[in-house]
Design a protein around this motif. Sequence first.
Motif, PDB file in Angstrom:
ATOM      1  N   GLN A  89       0.816  -1.214   0.000  1.00 11.15           N
ATOM      2  CA  GLN A  89       0.000   0.000   0.000  1.00 11.15           C
ATOM      3  C   GLN A  89       0.850   1.265   0.000  1.00 11.15           C
ATOM      4  O   GLN A  89       0.321   2.380   0.028  1.00 11.15           O
ATOM      5  CB  GLN A  89      -0.962  -0.018   1.211  1.00 11.15           C
ATOM      6  CG  GLN A  89      -1.969  -1.164   1.138  1.00 11.15           C
ATOM      7  CD  GLN A  89      -2.776  -1.362   2.418  1.00 11.15           C
ATOM      8  OE1 GLN A  89      -2.804  -0.487   3.290  1.00 11.15           O
ATOM      9  NE2 GLN A  89      -3.432  -2.505   2.551  1.00 11.15           N
ATOM     10  N   LEU A 105     -11.178  -0.267   1.964  1.00 10.42           N
ATOM     11  CA  LEU A 105     -10.606  -1.487   1.381  1.00 10.42           C
ATOM     12  C   LEU A 105     -11.127  -1.703  -0.037  1.00 10.42           C
ATOM     13  O   LEU A 105     -10.359  -1.926  -0.974  1.00 10.42           O
ATOM     14  CB  LEU A 105     -10.943  -2.707   2.250  1.00 10.42           C
ATOM     15  CG  LEU A 105     -10.195  -2.830   3.575  1.00 10.42           C
ATOM     16  CD1 LEU A 105     -10.807  -3.951   4.431  1.00 10.42           C
ATOM     17  CD2 LEU A 105      -8.717  -3.107   3.349  1.00 10.42           C
ATOM     18  N   ASN A 106     -12.452  -1.604  -0.188  1.00 10.50           N
ATOM     19  CA  ASN A 106     -13.048  -1.890  -1.501  1.00 10.50           C
ATOM     20  C   ASN A 106     -12.706  -0.833  -2.542  1.00 10.50           C
ATOM     21  O   ASN A 106     -12.471  -1.141  -3.703  1.00 10.50           O
ATOM     22  CB  ASN A 106     -14.574  -2.004  -1.374  1.00 10.50           C
ATOM     23  CG  ASN A 106     -14.967  -3.324  -0.734  1.00 10.50           C
ATOM     24  OD1 ASN A 106     -14.362  -4.358  -1.012  1.00 10.50           O
ATOM     25  ND2 ASN A 106     -15.967  -3.284   0.133  1.00 10.50           N
ATOM     26  N   THR A 109      -7.951   0.017  -1.686  1.00 12.82           N
ATOM     27  CA  THR A 109      -6.909  -0.958  -1.392  1.00 12.82           C
ATOM     28  C   THR A 109      -6.920  -2.155  -2.341  1.00 12.82           C
ATOM     29  O   THR A 109      -5.890  -2.498  -2.931  1.00 12.82           O
ATOM     30  CB  THR A 109      -7.060  -1.429   0.065  1.00 12.82           C
ATOM     31  OG1 THR A 109      -7.027  -0.273   0.894  1.00 12.82           O
ATOM     32  CG2 THR A 109      -5.940  -2.377   0.461  1.00 12.82           C
ATOM     33  N   ARG A 189      -5.860 -12.289   5.968  1.00 15.41           N
ATOM     34  CA  ARG A 189      -6.018 -10.824   5.942  1.00 15.41           C
ATOM     35  C   ARG A 189      -6.754 -10.334   7.189  1.00 15.41           C
ATOM     36  O   ARG A 189      -6.258  -9.535   7.938  1.00 15.41           O
ATOM     37  CB  ARG A 189      -6.755 -10.394   4.690  1.00 15.41           C
ATOM     38  CG  ARG A 189      -6.963  -8.907   4.670  1.00 15.41           C
ATOM     39  CD  ARG A 189      -7.385  -8.316   3.359  1.00 15.41           C
ATOM     40  NE  ARG A 189      -6.806  -6.993   3.335  1.00 15.41           N
ATOM     41  CZ  ARG A 189      -6.032  -6.503   2.393  1.00 15.41           C
ATOM     42  NH1 ARG A 189      -5.770  -7.206   1.327  1.00 15.41           N
ATOM     43  NH2 ARG A 189      -5.524  -5.303   2.505  1.00 15.41           N
TER      44      ARG A 189
END
Length: 413
Positions: A89, A105-106, A109, A189
């Motif tokens: 990242q 996240l969606n 990331t 994760r």
Amino acid sequence: IMNRNHTTARIAHVFSGTFVHSTPRAAVEILQNCVLGVDDKGKIAFIEKHQDVVSLSEIWGFETSDIKQLGQYEFLMPGMVDTHIHASQYSYAGTALDLPLLEWLNTYTFPVEAKYKDLDFANDVYTKVVRRTLKNGTTTACYFATIHTDASLLLGELADRFGQRALVGKVCMDCNSAYPNVKPVVTPRFAPSCSSSLLSELGEIANNNKLHVQSHISETKEEVELVKTLFPGCKSYTDVYLKHNLLTDRTVMAHGCHLTDEELEIFRETGSAVSHCPNSNISICSGILNVRNVLNHKVKLGLGTDVAGGYSPSMLDAMRRTLDTSKALTIQDPQHKTLSFEEVFRLATLGGSEALSLDDQTGNFVVGKDFDALRVNVCVPDGPIDLFPGEGDDRNITEVYMAGRRVVPFPDT
Ligand code: GUN
Ligand code: FE
């Protein structure tokens, strides 16, 4: 003076001057007028008073003219341990901090992490993150890579090449014996993105091979609620990992902002550690971890940058944000015992090494441990501080050593 036990070891470096580190008893111990010897295996051979230097040179067989004398404004401190950082990242660090975790996240990331099937892209970002963190004094990093095996192996190769001690997840058991200071870490994760069968298999791999484990836990309230619905048979988020045999004395879980006292008890009993990521916790509005409460529960705790939920790759930043967060808790509750900067120094060094169960190798200046060290000069030319003394940044770290090898300045500069 101790006897010279490893008779074959030769002395590679001797430093003379001031050494600052933590011990289990003292959050900060300052050793002045001392000499520290590093053997040719990169291990600390001795640390003694300077007055004994002549007999030390006879016992260990080094020339006093080869001693590296630290200057008036210099000291050596242990290399810092980043217990949680997403190497993948780094390319968008400092951006994309406007959404809460699950949307973050969606939206940001997962699309970036998908690009790591391209090894050229991976090589560019992973080279930069290893160099940047090393320059900032991170001699040990616990990395999340991505689901891509080749790119994860590349990250391990780069850490080895530049000279950073590292744990690298995605699972890469085939590189276990390849590098002395780079190891795989089993990396589910987090519970919402793993099925129960995947978690069980990872728990089995970790236990059968005595591997480290890292994941995320209780970062946001929304995530905690989601885990309740996904794992209705489990008493808590912690219970999910416990039931899948993922809580061991080689486990580090990032964030833990919303862990209950009962869950912290389970951490203590299993020897699992928490990685405190204060920049990230504030930047994406996840929560505020009460570090004092975690320490009171005798749970191991280190600091993490959590790039790119946290916008800074610097462990010095993680230390400052840890202090800020602790002070915010004191503002809310004057009874809260604020963390001292000495305690935070310990969390960034010895605490981190304990959290990663690497404290037999690194974390402070103890004979037999690897020499992972930062040469700090508070008075560099064009430096960021005037001498009163003040704060500093990576410009004040003039040299970095990992396992006795000088890794900063970079050999190519
Ligand atoms: N939880 C699951 N994945 C991630 C991630 O990449 N970053 C952070 N901060 N939390 C997570
Ligand atoms: Fe993270």
